[in-house]
Structures are given as structure tokens and as C-alpha cells.
Motif scaffolding. Structure first.
Motif, PDB file in Angstrom:
ATOM      1  N   GLY A  62       0.838  -1.194   0.000  1.00 47.89           N
ATOM      2  CA  GLY A  62       0.000   0.000   0.000  1.00 47.89           C
ATOM      3  C   GLY A  62       0.869   1.238   0.000  1.00 47.89           C
ATOM      4  N   LEU A  63       0.299   2.322  -0.461  1.00 44.76           N
ATOM      5  CA  LEU A  63       1.024   3.586  -0.516  1.00 44.76           C
ATOM      6  C   LEU A  63       0.046   4.695  -0.165  1.00 44.76           C
ATOM      7  CD1 LEU A  63       3.489   4.826  -3.077  1.00 44.76           C
ATOM      8  CD2 LEU A  63       1.389   6.116  -2.831  1.00 44.76           C
ATOM      9  N   THR A  64       0.492   5.619   0.678  1.00 47.78           N
ATOM     10  CA  THR A  64      -0.305   6.809   0.978  1.00 47.78           C
ATOM     11  C   THR A  64       0.505   8.039   0.632  1.00 47.78           C
ATOM     12  OG1 THR A  64      -1.394   5.670   2.819  1.00 47.78           O
ATOM     13  CG2 THR A  64      -1.623   8.060   2.717  1.00 47.78           C
ATOM     14  N   LEU A  65      -0.093   8.933  -0.126  1.00 49.62           N
ATOM     15  CA  LEU A  65       0.468  10.249  -0.421  1.00 49.62           C
ATOM     16  C   LEU A  65      -0.355  11.256   0.369  1.00 49.62           C
ATOM     17  CD1 LEU A  65       2.157  12.352  -2.006  1.00 49.62           C
ATOM     18  CD2 LEU A  65       0.385  12.218  -3.786  1.00 49.62           C
ATOM     19  N   TRP A  79      -4.753   7.135  -0.908  1.00 51.48           N
ATOM     20  CA  TRP A  79      -4.317   5.749  -0.733  1.00 51.48           C
ATOM     21  C   TRP A  79      -4.346   5.002  -2.054  1.00 51.48           C
ATOM     22  CZ3 TRP A  79      -2.278   1.935   2.077  1.00 51.48           C
ATOM     23  CH2 TRP A  79      -2.672   0.623   1.847  1.00 51.48           C
ATOM     24  N   SER A  80      -3.369   4.125  -2.232  1.00 48.86           N
ATOM     25  CA  SER A  80      -3.361   3.224  -3.374  1.00 48.86           C
ATOM     26  C   SER A  80      -2.864   1.860  -2.922  1.00 48.86           C
ATOM     27  CB  SER A  80      -2.443   3.756  -4.479  1.00 48.86           C
ATOM     28  OG  SER A  80      -2.471   2.879  -5.595  1.00 48.86           O
ATOM     29  N   SER A  81      -3.304   0.837  -3.612  1.00 49.37           N
ATOM     30  CA  SER A  81      -2.880  -0.528  -3.334  1.00 49.37           C
ATOM     31  C   SER A  81      -2.236  -1.112  -4.590  1.00 49.37           C
ATOM     32  CB  SER A  81      -4.094  -1.384  -2.943  1.00 49.37           C
ATOM     33  OG  SER A  81      -3.774  -2.757  -2.957  1.00 49.37           O
ATOM     34  N   SER A  82      -1.221  -1.923  -4.392  1.00 50.44           N
ATOM     35  CA  SER A  82      -0.584  -2.579  -5.536  1.00 50.44           C
ATOM     36  C   SER A  82      -1.561  -3.513  -6.248  1.00 50.44           C
ATOM     37  CB  SER A  82       0.656  -3.347  -5.084  1.00 50.44           C
ATOM     38  OG  SER A  82       0.300  -4.384  -4.179  1.00 50.44           O
ATOM     39  N   ARG A  83      -2.631  -3.903  -5.580  1.00 51.08           N
ATOM     40  CA  ARG A  83      -3.626  -4.777  -6.213  1.00 51.08           C
ATOM     41  C   ARG A  83      -4.356  -4.074  -7.346  1.00 51.08           C
ATOM     42  NH1 ARG A  83      -5.959  -7.522  -0.734  1.00 51.08           N
ATOM     43  NH2 ARG A  83      -4.413  -9.181  -0.607  1.00 51.08           N
ATOM     44  N   SER A  84      -4.622  -2.770  -7.173  1.00 47.05           N
ATOM     45  CA  SER A  84      -5.366  -2.050  -8.213  1.00 47.05           C
ATOM     46  C   SER A  84      -4.485  -1.099  -9.019  1.00 47.05           C
ATOM     47  CB  SER A  84      -6.505  -1.238  -7.580  1.00 47.05           C
ATOM     48  OG  SER A  84      -5.981  -0.143  -6.842  1.00 47.05           O
ATOM     49  N   GLY A  85      -3.462  -0.533  -8.390  1.00 41.92           N
ATOM     50  CA  GLY A  85      -2.635   0.457  -9.062  1.00 41.92           C
ATOM     51  C   GLY A  85      -3.350   1.773  -9.292  1.00 41.92           C
ATOM     52  N   LEU A  87      -5.448   5.275  -7.438  1.00 38.89           N
ATOM     53  CA  LEU A  87      -5.671   6.047  -6.221  1.00 38.89           C
ATOM     54  C   LEU A  87      -7.142   5.966  -5.837  1.00 38.89           C
ATOM     55  CD1 LEU A  87      -3.653   9.353  -6.742  1.00 38.89           C
ATOM     56  CD2 LEU A  87      -3.244   7.602  -5.003  1.00 38.89           C
ATOM     57  N   PHE A  88      -7.406   5.705  -4.569  1.00 39.21           N
ATOM     58  CA  PHE A  88      -8.766   5.773  -4.054  1.00 39.21           C
ATOM     59  C   PHE A  88      -9.112   7.252  -3.856  1.00 39.21           C
ATOM     60  CE2 PHE A  88      -7.679   1.483  -3.349  1.00 39.21           C
ATOM     61  CZ  PHE A  88      -8.844   0.766  -3.185  1.00 39.21           C
ATOM     62  N   PRO A  89     -10.381   7.618  -3.783  1.00 40.17           N
ATOM     63  CA  PRO A  89     -10.725   9.016  -3.529  1.00 40.17           C
ATOM     64  C   PRO A  89     -10.091   9.488  -2.215  1.00 40.17           C
ATOM     65  CG  PRO A  89     -12.664   7.813  -4.249  1.00 40.17           C
ATOM     66  CD  PRO A  89     -11.577   6.794  -4.003  1.00 40.17           C
ATOM     67  N   ASP A 106     -15.557  10.730   0.502  1.00 34.92           N
ATOM     68  CA  ASP A 106     -16.601   9.874  -0.074  1.00 34.92           C
ATOM     69  C   ASP A 106     -15.961   8.833  -0.974  1.00 34.92           C
ATOM     70  OD1 ASP A 106     -18.974  11.207   0.987  1.00 34.92           O
ATOM     71  OD2 ASP A 106     -18.320  12.891  -0.258  1.00 34.92           O
ATOM     72  N   ASP A 107     -16.507   7.621  -0.941  1.00 33.14           N
ATOM     73  CA  ASP A 107     -15.988   6.521  -1.741  1.00 33.14           C
ATOM     74  C   ASP A 107     -17.144   5.565  -2.004  1.00 33.14           C
ATOM     75  OD1 ASP A 107     -14.234   4.771  -3.031  1.00 33.14           O
ATOM     76  OD2 ASP A 107     -12.812   4.673  -1.395  1.00 33.14           O
ATOM     77  N   ALA A 108     -16.809   4.384  -2.486  1.00 34.04           N
ATOM     78  CA  ALA A 108     -17.792   3.317  -2.673  1.00 34.04           C
ATOM     79  C   ALA A 108     -17.162   2.019  -2.192  1.00 34.04           C
ATOM     80  CB  ALA A 108     -18.190   3.191  -4.133  1.00 34.04           C
TER      81      ALA A 108
END
Length: 159
Positions: A62-65, A79-85, A87-89, A106-108
Motif C-alpha cells: 500500500g502507498l499513501t500520499l 491511498w493506493s494498493s498494488s492490487r489495483s494500481g 488512487l482511491f478518492p 466519499d468513496d464506494a
């Protein structure tokens, strides 16, 4: 008052104990536990930072900027995960006078819109706690679904 140095405590290497629900929206869901290692470093003179977390036993990284907005004095956590590559909202917020940071966005999840809350607390030279909760009712109620307990590593290591 929020500052571009709010996350200075987090720079360096950490051991991480994770506890998360198997289903983030089910209050009866079982919890699973795993460990990771994390490293955080500063950018922009402290007004930005990145941490990379190796959850090798779980098969992802995982990575957080984090970015400090000088106009609003809010942080965005991305946040991002190597599983998806991807960035989440982001979530946005700041630390209060009590050294507790609260961030919302907000996300889903599984196709359902959710309000997301991150909380940073328990901050010391050797420890920190991050918690995530989701709300499906616009923030009136929250379900805690992930906790990370950070302990500073005694010696620098590699991820």
C-alpha cells in the motif's frame, strides 16, 4: 492550528499490526489480523509525505500520499494498493489541539456509496494508531472496519 509538519511524527520505519473486518460494512463480520512494515519519508519540506507499506503476507503493498493545502490548512490523504494500481478518492481533514487527526471523504464499497473517516491518534515518539470507519447514512453512524497500530522499528531495515 494545522501545520505542514503535522505528520513529521510519522517519518521513518514502523512495524504495523493490522486488524480489519473481512466485510467492511457488516458489523457482525469477523476480524482478521496480520502484520506489515512501513516506511514514511518527507517531501516539499514536510508539506507532503509518502509511506509505503509492505503487507507481504497478504500479497499486496500500500502507498499513501499526504499533501498539505496551505490555503485551507487541510491535509488530503490519498491511498493506493498494488492490487489495483489506482488512487482511491482522498479524505480531507486536520489535526486538532488534542493531537488527534480526523479526515473525511466519499468513496464506494462493493458498489455502495460510503462516507469514509480516518482517525490518527495515540501519537508518540514510538507509537501511532490509524483507524478507518465507513458510514452508509451520511455520517450519522459509523462502523469501524480497519485499525493499524504502528510501533517504531528499533533499527532501520528494508521493506
Amino acid at each position: 492550528m494545522s501545520s505542514p509538519h503535522d505528520f513529521d511524527f510519522f517519518f521513518g520505519d514502523w512495524d504495523v499490526a493490522h486488524r480489519r473486518r473481512k466485510d467492511f460494512l457488516d458489523p457482525a463480520s469477523e476480524w482478521e489480523e496480520f502484520t506489515a512494515v512501513s516506511r514514511c519519508w518527507s517531501l516539499f519540506g514536510g508539506a507532503a509525505n509518502i509511506d509505503e507499506m509492505d503487507c507481504r503476507g497478504e500479497g499486496f503493498m500500500g502507498l499513501t500520499l499526504r499533501l498539505f493545502d496551505h490555503e485551507t490548512e487541510d491535509w488530503s490523504l490519498n491511498w493506493s494498493s498494488s492490487r489495483s494500481g489506482k488512487l482511491f478518492p482522498p479524505v480531507f481533514g486536520r489535526f486538532g489541539a488534542d493531537s488527534r487527526g480526523e479526515f473525511h471523504g466519499d468513496d464506494a464499497y462493493d458498489g455502495r456509496p460510503v462516507r469514509v473517516r480516518f482517525v490518527w491518534s495515540g501519537i508518540s515518539a514510538r507509537t501511532a494508531v490509524w483507524e478507518q470507519a465507513f458510514s452508509v447514512d451520511g455520517g450519522r453512524s459509523w462502523l469501524d472496519n480497519w485499525e493499524m497500530r504502528f510501533t517504531r522499528r528499533a533499527a532501520c531495515g528494508t521493506l
